[in-house]
Scaffold this motif. Sequence first.
Motif, PDB file in Angstrom:
ATOM      1  N   UNK A 173       0.837  -1.202   0.000  1.00 19.78           N
ATOM      2  CA  UNK A 173       0.000   0.000   0.000  1.00 19.78           C
ATOM      3  C   UNK A 173       0.872   1.253   0.000  1.00 19.78           C
ATOM      4  N   UNK A 174       0.616   2.224  -0.874  1.00 21.42           N
ATOM      5  CA  UNK A 174       1.389   3.466  -0.869  1.00 21.42           C
ATOM      6  C   UNK A 174       1.416   4.106   0.513  1.00 21.42           C
ATOM      7  N   UNK A 175       2.594   4.487   0.951  1.00 20.07           N
ATOM      8  CA  UNK A 175       2.781   5.011   2.301  1.00 20.07           C
ATOM      9  C   UNK A 175       1.973   6.275   2.536  1.00 20.07           C
ATOM     10  N   UNK A 176       1.737   7.050   1.487  1.00 16.39           N
ATOM     11  CA  UNK A 176       0.963   8.285   1.646  1.00 16.39           C
ATOM     12  C   UNK A 176      -0.438   8.006   2.159  1.00 16.39           C
ATOM     13  N   UNK A 177      -1.021   6.861   1.783  1.00 20.44           N
ATOM     14  CA  UNK A 177      -2.369   6.542   2.233  1.00 20.44           C
ATOM     15  C   UNK A 177      -2.371   6.195   3.724  1.00 20.44           C
ATOM     16  N   UNK A 178      -1.321   5.527   4.169  1.00 17.18           N
ATOM     17  CA  UNK A 178      -1.193   5.222   5.605  1.00 17.18           C
ATOM     18  C   UNK A 178      -0.990   6.513   6.384  1.00 17.18           C
ATOM     19  N   UNK A 179      -0.178   7.393   5.838  1.00 21.97           N
ATOM     20  CA  UNK A 179       0.063   8.673   6.510  1.00 21.97           C
ATOM     21  C   UNK A 179      -1.218   9.499   6.606  1.00 21.97           C
ATOM     22  N   UNK A 180      -2.064   9.425   5.582  1.00 19.06           N
ATOM     23  CA  UNK A 180      -3.339  10.136   5.650  1.00 19.06           C
ATOM     24  C   UNK A 180      -4.155   9.633   6.830  1.00 19.06           C
ATOM     25  N   UNK A 181      -4.123   8.321   7.053  1.00 21.91           N
ATOM     26  CA  UNK A 181      -4.871   7.744   8.179  1.00 21.91           C
ATOM     27  C   UNK A 181      -4.256   8.159   9.507  1.00 21.91           C
ATOM     28  N   UNK A 182      -2.933   8.025   9.661  1.00 23.44           N
ATOM     29  CA  UNK A 182      -2.308   8.352  10.945  1.00 23.44           C
ATOM     30  C   UNK A 182      -2.398   9.847  11.247  1.00 23.44           C
ATOM     31  N   UNK A 183      -2.413  10.679  10.212  1.00 25.27           N
ATOM     32  CA  UNK A 183      -2.587  12.121  10.430  1.00 25.27           C
ATOM     33  C   UNK A 183      -3.973  12.404  10.989  1.00 25.27           C
ATOM     34  N   UNK A 184      -5.002  11.784  10.381  1.00 25.85           N
ATOM     35  CA  UNK A 184      -6.362  11.962  10.887  1.00 25.85           C
ATOM     36  C   UNK A 184      -6.516  11.363  12.275  1.00 25.85           C
ATOM     37  N   UNK A 185      -5.842  10.245  12.522  1.00 27.14           N
ATOM     38  CA  UNK A 185      -5.910   9.619  13.841  1.00 27.14           C
ATOM     39  C   UNK A 185      -5.273  10.510  14.900  1.00 27.14           C
ATOM     40  N   UNK A 240      -8.506   8.593   4.201  1.00 27.97           N
ATOM     41  CA  UNK A 240      -7.829   7.691   3.272  1.00 27.97           C
ATOM     42  C   UNK A 240      -8.429   7.797   1.878  1.00 27.97           C
ATOM     43  N   UNK A 241      -9.762   7.757   1.765  1.00 29.05           N
ATOM     44  CA  UNK A 241     -10.386   7.835   0.446  1.00 29.05           C
ATOM     45  C   UNK A 241     -10.125   9.193  -0.207  1.00 29.05           C
ATOM     46  N   UNK A 242     -10.022  10.233   0.611  1.00 26.03           N
ATOM     47  CA  UNK A 242      -9.686  11.557   0.085  1.00 26.03           C
ATOM     48  C   UNK A 242      -8.293  11.533  -0.537  1.00 26.03           C
ATOM     49  N   UNK A 243      -7.358  10.877   0.140  1.00 31.13           N
ATOM     50  CA  UNK A 243      -5.980  10.811  -0.359  1.00 31.13           C
ATOM     51  C   UNK A 243      -5.875   9.900  -1.575  1.00 31.13           C
ATOM     52  N   UNK A 244      -6.537   8.755  -1.525  1.00 31.63           N
ATOM     53  CA  UNK A 244      -6.466   7.793  -2.626  1.00 31.63           C
ATOM     54  C   UNK A 244      -7.012   8.385  -3.925  1.00 31.63           C
ATOM     55  N   UNK A 245      -8.075   9.160  -3.845  1.00 30.85           N
ATOM     56  CA  UNK A 245      -8.728   9.698  -5.046  1.00 30.85           C
ATOM     57  C   UNK A 245      -8.180  11.044  -5.484  1.00 30.85           C
ATOM     58  N   UNK A 246      -7.221  11.594  -4.764  1.00 28.56           N
ATOM     59  CA  UNK A 246      -6.612  12.865  -5.152  1.00 28.56           C
ATOM     60  C   UNK A 246      -6.005  12.718  -6.559  1.00 28.56           C
ATOM     61  N   UNK A 247      -6.300  13.636  -7.467  1.00 24.09           N
ATOM     62  CA  UNK A 247      -5.778  13.504  -8.835  1.00 24.09           C
ATOM     63  C   UNK A 247      -4.286  13.770  -8.966  1.00 24.09           C
ATOM     64  N   UNK A 248      -3.654  14.346  -7.947  1.00 29.91           N
ATOM     65  CA  UNK A 248      -2.227  14.635  -8.040  1.00 29.91           C
ATOM     66  C   UNK A 248      -1.425  13.335  -8.065  1.00 29.91           C
ATOM     67  N   UNK A 249      -0.344  13.260  -8.855  1.00 29.69           N
ATOM     68  CA  UNK A 249       0.464  12.039  -8.911  1.00 29.69           C
ATOM     69  C   UNK A 249       1.343  11.894  -7.677  1.00 29.69           C
ATOM     70  N   UNK A 250       1.972  10.730  -7.532  1.00 33.71           N
ATOM     71  CA  UNK A 250       2.899  10.473  -6.436  1.00 33.71           C
ATOM     72  C   UNK A 250       4.305  10.268  -6.996  1.00 33.71           C
ATOM     73  N   UNK A 251       5.331  10.792  -6.320  1.00 32.72           N
ATOM     74  CA  UNK A 251       6.705  10.609  -6.806  1.00 32.72           C
ATOM     75  C   UNK A 251       7.243   9.238  -6.412  1.00 32.72           C
ATOM     76  N   UNK A 252       7.923   8.589  -7.325  1.00 34.22           N
ATOM     77  CA  UNK A 252       8.539   7.293  -7.068  1.00 34.22           C
ATOM     78  C   UNK A 252       9.810   7.160  -7.896  1.00 34.22           C
ATOM     79  N   UNK A 253      10.682   6.262  -7.442  1.00 32.41           N
ATOM     80  CA  UNK A 253      11.814   5.867  -8.271  1.00 32.41           C
ATOM     81  C   UNK A 253      11.316   4.843  -9.278  1.00 32.41           C
TER      82      UNK A 253
END
Length: 288
Positions: A95-107, A213-226
């Motif tokens: 799972x992309x780490x950004x989605x987990x971070x969205x959850x822990x931030x809200x938590x 989480x659903x807000x982050x997952x559906x965000x149209x902005x891309x994610x940076x990766x190697x």
Amino acid sequence: MPPHDDLRAIDGDVHVSPRYLAAATATGDPALAPLLDLGWDLEHDDLGNAYVQAPDRTVRLGYLPEGEDDGLWRINAYRDAFGPPTWGVCFNDSCPTEFVRAFTTALAEAYEQGPDAYLAAPDSRSVDREPFLAAAPLINRCWQLERPSGGVLAIRSPDGYAGLELTTGRLDPQAELTTRDARWQLWAGTSIDRPAWYATASTNTPVALLRAVTECVSDPAPLPRWREETYSYIQDLARLTSILPPHPPAPTPLDVQRAASRRSAALPTSSVPRWSTTSRPALRGPRR
């Protein structure tokens, strides 16, 4: 830009779009940070697993790279620190780490507000805790609501490579915490049976945490990766664009020759002396 989407925090050489087709990052530190910033306790075991607990022990997070299954992130909340979990959430190891971070931030935000915020179960009688509100960001961004089937309400992304499933009816509380047979399941890939990644949430998980989480997952902005860390089959499904513009091609010998010719043509036929701080004063000549 939300903290979980700070592109400076996680570097890379490509942008992955849609973002739900990105892989997990190499480190889980960004997702642990919101809880550690509150002063929560952090411990490690001999295998390299990390455990984070709230000061009152009512919320516990396990980051389990050496766990018994692919559940990399397991987060449970308790009304009684010594009782069974009130709710549990799991993000698997892809799972992309950004989605987990969205959850822990809200938590973290809910924990600061008090137990009524982070232990408030979904409730169809409450406007703020209506269960379907967790899916609202998906609907607002053109994800398609499918016809209910077999007690499952499904929402699918426009390209069909991600979805959210809400199971109605009675579920086994223990199975919800230890298997994918949970009230909520979010996934991405070519099939829900063999997803690229998945996240599950049990029946009593607060709506505000799921919505983050659903807000982050559906965000149209891309994610940076190697590029080398993206899945090979995902590269055929996702759009990968370079973060930095490509370097200009090296000049050919013909380019060098043409540039020299242009410089020569631009020179004046006779030089004009120019004064500078290093110029010698002009000699006085006879007047005409």
